[in-house]
Write an enzyme that holds these catalytic residues in place. Structure first.
Site, PDB file in Angstrom:
ATOM      1  N   ASP A  48      -2.338  -3.702 -12.335  1.00 56.72           N
ATOM      2  CA  ASP A  48      -1.631  -2.470 -12.022  1.00 56.72           C
ATOM      3  C   ASP A  48      -0.515  -2.286 -13.041  1.00 56.72           C
ATOM      4  O   ASP A  48       0.286  -3.193 -13.254  1.00 56.72           O
ATOM      5  CB  ASP A  48      -1.055  -2.531 -10.606  1.00 56.72           C
ATOM      6  CG  ASP A  48      -0.297  -1.267 -10.248  1.00 56.72           C
ATOM      7  OD1 ASP A  48      -0.897  -0.177 -10.335  1.00 56.72           O
ATOM      8  OD2 ASP A  48       0.893  -1.358  -9.901  1.00 56.72           O
ATOM      9  N   GLU A  99      -6.894   0.622 -14.357  1.00 59.84           N
ATOM     10  CA  GLU A  99      -6.937   2.018 -13.989  1.00 59.84           C
ATOM     11  C   GLU A  99      -6.911   2.870 -15.249  1.00 59.84           C
ATOM     12  O   GLU A  99      -6.262   2.495 -16.222  1.00 59.84           O
ATOM     13  CB  GLU A  99      -5.680   2.348 -13.171  1.00 59.84           C
ATOM     14  CG  GLU A  99      -5.947   2.781 -11.775  1.00 59.84           C
ATOM     15  CD  GLU A  99      -4.652   3.131 -11.069  1.00 59.84           C
ATOM     16  OE1 GLU A  99      -4.674   4.042 -10.270  1.00 59.84           O
ATOM     17  OE2 GLU A  99      -3.621   2.483 -11.331  1.00 59.84           O
ATOM     18  N   ASP A 142       3.010  -3.147  -5.670  1.00 53.25           N
ATOM     19  CA  ASP A 142       2.238  -3.348  -6.898  1.00 53.25           C
ATOM     20  C   ASP A 142       1.086  -4.332  -6.717  1.00 53.25           C
ATOM     21  O   ASP A 142      -0.005  -4.135  -7.254  1.00 53.25           O
ATOM     22  CB  ASP A 142       3.156  -3.831  -8.022  1.00 53.25           C
ATOM     23  CG  ASP A 142       4.236  -2.815  -8.343  1.00 53.25           C
ATOM     24  OD1 ASP A 142       4.013  -1.614  -8.059  1.00 53.25           O
ATOM     25  OD2 ASP A 142       5.297  -3.210  -8.864  1.00 53.25           O
TER      26      ASP A 142
END
Ligand SMILES: [Zn+2]
Length: 402
Positions: A188, A272, A353
């Site tokens: 992340d 991501e 997170d």
């Protein structure tokens, strides 16, 4: 089994005055050719809905060299100019495939100046590199060795905003595969910690960066006090660029170590897709730097995964990674950015997170399980809650107006 890959080796070098002059001239011509070809392509596309090809741009370049006002283009090596047209071709291919924004003009102030030489435009002899139109080899500081017997296929010369010269040599290298593993990790991206791993580990920003940033802020304040167009302003600008360069160098070093470690320790790495967010203009320094490192980390992960036979899974950025409870699969209604820890209705307490990184990992494993590569060693329990549909990116963003 070892693998042959193309790998770039970058070094600083110190040009003679003559070489610096020749290279500066070449950089200028490269930029001009790139911008002029971009202008022609834009006109053809918006005026006549026609895509110009590399061959057409190349033919135009030949004409420009024959014209009186652009005759100076014939004085520098023709190879970097051709390469500039090839780069533009790639930029357009990426744009039409919706992988990138519309190509932008290269600015004298903002873009890194560079020129690319292919095999016909340099001499490589006894570990000495001589570029076309130059009598002497470049004075390169070999900070690390080239692979045994390597012969560069492409050479890129550049000068950064801090006035430092670099040469990057593309060579064949032998990669030894990383030890087999079944481990997988989700990443992340953050600001306070650079990256949070699904294992719970938080990777902080590189050391010294806080101090470097304070230095940068000071240098920028100095710069803002100097009169536009003055000599002192130019000097202050170089100072700012130098601090920027140091931050970037340390970051890169750090990211290399991090990416190598992640790729060696894991068979699958899930991240991501933040490209769209990167398109947004951002004036906050911390944000800008963290976005830049994220882009760089992703590129490193891409090629290192390919080198070491690992899998990189990129999931849709519209996936609600932070708000999704990793325990029960419920999506929280609202989760403001300043909330670092939250409790789901099911009773699970989440570090924001770490929860996001775990969800990213789960989504990535699910996505790659229904994708082409069948991976038998994967745990199959965490499927069915991903929203993996690809939103089309707006391909019209950033088109210059004529
Ligand atoms: Zn829950």
């Amino acid at each position: 089994m070892t693998q042959q890959v193309k790998r770039a080796f970058k070094y600083r070098f110190y040009p003679t005055d003559e070489q610096a002059a020749e290279l500066s001239r070449t950089f200028g011509c490269v930029r001009l050719v790139y911008n002029k070809a971009l202008q022609e392509r834009t006109r053809a596309w918006y005026g006549e809905q026609r895509r110009l090809s590399y061959v057409e741009s190349s033919a135009a370049l030949t004409q420009w060299k024959k014209s009186e006002e652009l005759a100076f283009l014939a004085e520098v090596s023709s190879v970097p100019l051709q390469q500039a047209l090839r780069h533009l071709q790639t930029a357009f291919a990426n744009f039409f495939a919706r992988r990138a924004k519309y190509p932008r003009f290269k600015s004298r102030k903002k873009s890194r100046a560079s020129a690319e030489y292919t095999r016909s435009a340099f001499k490589w002899c006894d570990g000495k590199l001589t570029l076309a139109k130059m009598a002497e080899p470049l004075d390169i500081r070999w900070s690390r060795p080239l692979p045994e017997g390597a012969v560069p296929s492409t050479v890129t010369v550049s000068r950064d905003a801090a006035g430092r010269w670099f040469v990057s040599l593309l060579c064949e290298d032998t990669i030894t595969p990383a030890p087999a593993t079944n481990a997988a990790v989700g990443l992340d991206a953050g600001i306070t910690s650079l990256v949070t791993l699904s294992t719970g580990e938080k990777v902080a920003n590189p050391r010294h960066e806080r101090r470097d940033r304070a230095r940068l802020a000071r240098a920028q304040r100095e710069l803002s006090r100097k009169a536009k167009g003055s000599n002192n302003r130019a000097k202050a600008q170089v100072k700012v660029a130098r601090v920027h360069a140091r931050i970037a160098d340390r970051r890169r070093d750090f990211l290399h170590k991090l990416s190598t470690r992640l790729v060696r320790e894991n068979q699958t790495v899930v991240i991501e897709d933040l490209t769209v967010r990167n398109l947004l203009k951002n004036h906050k320094l911390a944000r800008a730097i963290s976005d830049a490192s994220w882009t760089e980390l992703r590129l490193m992960l891409e090629y290192k995964c390919a080198w070491y036979g690992r899998e990189l899974v990129v999931i849709d950025r519209f996936f609600p990674s932070s708000k999704l409870c990793g325990a029960c699969g419920m999506v929280a209604a609202k989760l403001p950015l300043n909330v670092r820890q939250w409790t789901c209705d099911c009773g699970a307490v989440h570090d924001r997170d770490v929860n996001a990184a775990r969800n990213i990992l789960a989504a990535g494993l699910a996505a790659s399980a229904c994708g082409d590569g069948v991976r038998p060693q994967r745990e199959s329990s965490r499927t069915g809650r991903s929203s993996m549909k690809q939103e089309p990116q707006r391909a019209t963003a950033g088109i210059p107006r004529l």
